[in-house]
Design a protein around this motif. Structure first.
Motif, PDB file in Angstrom:
ATOM      1  N   LYS A   1      41.011  52.906  43.990  1.00  0.00           N
ATOM      2  CA  LYS A   1      39.958  52.120  43.342  1.00  0.00           C
ATOM      3  C   LYS A   1      40.441  51.533  42.025  1.00  0.00           C
ATOM      4  O   LYS A   1      40.185  50.368  41.723  1.00  0.00           O
ATOM      5  CB  LYS A   1      38.715  52.990  43.105  1.00  0.00           C
ATOM      6  CG  LYS A   1      37.940  53.283  44.359  1.00  0.00           C
ATOM      7  CD  LYS A   1      36.698  54.095  44.053  1.00  0.00           C
ATOM      8  CE  LYS A   1      35.919  54.380  45.314  1.00  0.00           C
ATOM      9  NZ  LYS A   1      34.713  55.154  45.032  1.00  0.00           N
ATOM     10  N   LYS A   2      41.151  52.336  41.233  1.00  0.00           N
ATOM     11  CA  LYS A   2      41.680  51.840  39.964  1.00  0.00           C
ATOM     12  C   LYS A   2      42.684  50.729  40.193  1.00  0.00           C
ATOM     13  O   LYS A   2      42.695  49.722  39.474  1.00  0.00           O
ATOM     14  CB  LYS A   2      42.345  52.970  39.186  1.00  0.00           C
ATOM     15  CG  LYS A   2      41.383  53.977  38.626  1.00  0.00           C
ATOM     16  CD  LYS A   2      42.122  55.089  37.912  1.00  0.00           C
ATOM     17  CE  LYS A   2      41.169  56.163  37.431  1.00  0.00           C
ATOM     18  NZ  LYS A   2      41.893  57.263  36.775  1.00  0.00           N
TER      19      LYS A   2
ATOM     20  N   SER B   1      42.850  48.692  42.801  1.00  0.00           N
ATOM     21  CA  SER B   1      42.126  47.501  43.268  1.00  0.00           C
ATOM     22  C   SER B   1      41.477  46.766  42.095  1.00  0.00           C
ATOM     23  O   SER B   1      41.508  45.533  42.028  1.00  0.00           O
ATOM     24  CB  SER B   1      41.045  47.894  44.273  1.00  0.00           C
ATOM     25  OG  SER B   1      41.618  48.498  45.402  1.00  0.00           O
ATOM     26  N   ARG B   2      40.895  47.526  41.166  1.00  0.00           N
ATOM     27  CA  ARG B   2      40.270  46.922  39.988  1.00  0.00           C
ATOM     28  C   ARG B   2      41.314  46.200  39.131  1.00  0.00           C
ATOM     29  O   ARG B   2      41.091  45.079  38.664  1.00  0.00           O
ATOM     30  CB  ARG B   2      39.562  47.991  39.166  1.00  0.00           C
ATOM     31  CG  ARG B   2      38.785  47.452  37.978  1.00  0.00           C
ATOM     32  CD  ARG B   2      37.970  48.543  37.288  1.00  0.00           C
ATOM     33  NE  ARG B   2      38.655  49.817  37.223  1.00  0.00           N
ATOM     34  CZ  ARG B   2      39.351  50.241  36.171  1.00  0.00           C
ATOM     35  NH1 ARG B   2      39.429  49.496  35.094  1.00  0.00           N
ATOM     36  NH2 ARG B   2      39.927  51.431  36.186  1.00  0.00           N
ATOM     37  N   LEU B   3      42.476  46.804  38.954  1.00  0.00           N
ATOM     38  CA  LEU B   3      43.529  46.167  38.178  1.00  0.00           C
ATOM     39  C   LEU B   3      44.073  44.915  38.862  1.00  0.00           C
ATOM     40  O   LEU B   3      44.403  43.934  38.209  1.00  0.00           O
ATOM     41  CB  LEU B   3      44.680  47.170  37.931  1.00  0.00           C
ATOM     42  CG  LEU B   3      44.401  48.266  36.921  1.00  0.00           C
ATOM     43  CD1 LEU B   3      45.542  49.275  36.905  1.00  0.00           C
ATOM     44  CD2 LEU B   3      44.206  47.663  35.541  1.00  0.00           C
TER      45      LEU B   3
ATOM     46  N   LYS C   1      42.331  42.915  40.792  1.00  0.00           N
ATOM     47  CA  LYS C   1      41.330  41.870  40.608  1.00  0.00           C
ATOM     48  C   LYS C   1      41.407  41.282  39.208  1.00  0.00           C
ATOM     49  O   LYS C   1      41.284  40.067  39.023  1.00  0.00           O
ATOM     50  CB  LYS C   1      39.924  42.435  40.868  1.00  0.00           C
ATOM     51  CG  LYS C   1      39.622  42.678  42.322  1.00  0.00           C
ATOM     52  CD  LYS C   1      38.220  43.224  42.508  1.00  0.00           C
ATOM     53  CE  LYS C   1      37.960  43.557  43.955  1.00  0.00           C
ATOM     54  NZ  LYS C   1      36.635  44.160  44.144  1.00  0.00           N
ATOM     55  N   GLU C   2      41.594  42.127  38.197  1.00  0.00           N
ATOM     56  CA  GLU C   2      41.728  41.641  36.826  1.00  0.00           C
ATOM     57  C   GLU C   2      42.986  40.800  36.657  1.00  0.00           C
ATOM     58  O   GLU C   2      42.991  39.810  35.926  1.00  0.00           O
ATOM     59  CB  GLU C   2      41.760  42.808  35.852  1.00  0.00           C
ATOM     60  CG  GLU C   2      40.437  43.518  35.667  1.00  0.00           C
ATOM     61  CD  GLU C   2      40.537  44.695  34.700  1.00  0.00           C
ATOM     62  OE1 GLU C   2      41.566  44.804  33.998  1.00  0.00           O
ATOM     63  OE2 GLU C   2      39.603  45.494  34.662  1.00  0.00           O
TER      64      GLU C   2
END
Length: 80
Positions: free
Chosen positions: A69-70, A72-74, A76-77
């Motif tokens: 999850k972390k 994937s978030r990075l 996207k950013e």
């Protein structure tokens, strides 16, 4: 120099023997009992072992899902 060291260490590791080879006999195929597991099952400790293994595997799974999850978030950013 570094390449020769790697080749030398590789050659040494290929010569290493972990254990002696033992002849396999027909009695080895007929032995279906595992004494340690039987003793642990009789005393009820096998359930503790299975529980601990389950907890460790669950912890690894939670860690991997959280890391995914972390990540994937990075990603996207980084794309935006």
């Amino acid at each position: 120099m570094q390449k020769w060291l790697v080749v030398f260490l590789l050659f040494i590791s290929l010569q290493a023997v972990a254990q002696e080879k033992k002849e396999i006999k027909s009695e080895d195929y007929e032995n279906y009992s595992v004494e340690m597991a039987d003793d642990m099952r009789q005393s009820g400790k096998i359930y503790v072992l299975v529980g601990i293994i389950g907890i460790v595997m669950g912890g690894i799974l939670v860690y991997l899902v959280g890391t995914d999850k972390k990540l994937s978030r990075l990603e996207k950013e980084f794309k935006s």
